[in-house]
Design a protein around this motif. Structure first.
Motif, PDB file in Angstrom:
ATOM      1  N   PHE A  60      50.807  68.922  28.421  1.00  0.00           N
ATOM      2  CA  PHE A  60      51.594  68.749  27.202  1.00  0.00           C
ATOM      3  C   PHE A  60      50.831  68.906  25.899  1.00  0.00           C
ATOM      4  O   PHE A  60      51.452  68.994  24.843  1.00  0.00           O
ATOM      5  CB  PHE A  60      52.259  67.364  27.204  1.00  0.00           C
ATOM      6  CG  PHE A  60      53.113  67.125  28.407  1.00  0.00           C
ATOM      7  CD1 PHE A  60      54.204  67.926  28.685  1.00  0.00           C
ATOM      8  CD2 PHE A  60      52.799  66.102  29.290  1.00  0.00           C
ATOM      9  CE1 PHE A  60      54.985  67.710  29.803  1.00  0.00           C
ATOM     10  CE2 PHE A  60      53.577  65.872  30.416  1.00  0.00           C
ATOM     11  CZ  PHE A  60      54.677  66.684  30.680  1.00  0.00           C
ATOM     12  N   GLN A  85      58.409  70.692  24.248  1.00  0.00           N
ATOM     13  CA  GLN A  85      59.334  69.744  24.878  1.00  0.00           C
ATOM     14  C   GLN A  85      60.734  69.775  24.235  1.00  0.00           C
ATOM     15  O   GLN A  85      61.566  68.940  24.519  1.00  0.00           O
ATOM     16  CB  GLN A  85      58.765  68.327  24.805  1.00  0.00           C
ATOM     17  CG  GLN A  85      57.440  68.178  25.504  1.00  0.00           C
ATOM     18  CD  GLN A  85      57.486  68.685  26.925  1.00  0.00           C
ATOM     19  OE1 GLN A  85      58.346  68.291  27.698  1.00  0.00           O
ATOM     20  NE2 GLN A  85      56.575  69.574  27.277  1.00  0.00           N
ATOM     21  N   VAL A  95      62.162  64.862  25.718  1.00  0.00           N
ATOM     22  CA  VAL A  95      61.375  63.680  26.089  1.00  0.00           C
ATOM     23  C   VAL A  95      61.585  62.572  25.055  1.00  0.00           C
ATOM     24  O   VAL A  95      60.663  61.815  24.759  1.00  0.00           O
ATOM     25  CB  VAL A  95      59.870  64.005  26.253  1.00  0.00           C
ATOM     26  CG1 VAL A  95      59.637  64.923  27.442  1.00  0.00           C
ATOM     27  CG2 VAL A  95      59.287  64.574  24.978  1.00  0.00           C
TER      28      VAL A  95
END
Length: 134
Positions: A60, A85, A95
């Protein structure tokens, strides 16, 4: 010296209602080139996805030239790039429950400048779907 005014009683825990609607925004703040994250943010993402810290960090984040950890980006259909994301069809964070602290704190006021611009441009153009790209 006596003041005849009553002593103001602070109201704790009540914040003014926000004057913006993230659900109506195309994700301006998610298109920031650098969305800084910290160890705690990576740990939160790791728990959310059932990963270890190192796997989440690798998946990420990226590190900028100054060695600061940032959220990874990808090409976007509206802006040049956007947080990896971010759901580009729904224009929402995927998220949200595990989003980084900087995202949780934004905007730090009851108003959002991006939302104000968006509302103004939509009113001026008479188009509720318009995305102002200035």
């Amino acid at each position: 010296m006596k003041n005849d005014k009553p002593f103001p009683i602070p109201v704790r825990g009540s914040k003014p209602a926000p004057r913006y609607a993230c659900a109506k925004c195309p994700g301006y703040c998610c298109s920031y080139a650098e969305i800084e994250v910290h160890k705690r943010d990576v740990e939160r993402l790791a728990r959310h996805f059932g990963l270890g810290y190192e796997a989440a960090r690798e998946r990420f984040t990226k590190t900028n030239a100054k060695g600061v950890m940032m959220m990874r980006h990808r090409k976007d259909t509206v802006f040049d790039s956007i947080c990896a994301q971010f759901d580009q069809e729904k224009r929402r964070c995927t998220v949200y429950e595990a989003r980084p602290g900087v995202c949780r704190a934004y905007p730090a006021a009851t108003r959002c400048g991006y939302y104000e611009l968006l509302k103004f441009e939509r009113e001026q153009q008479g188009d509720e779907e318009l995305v102002a790209l200035t």
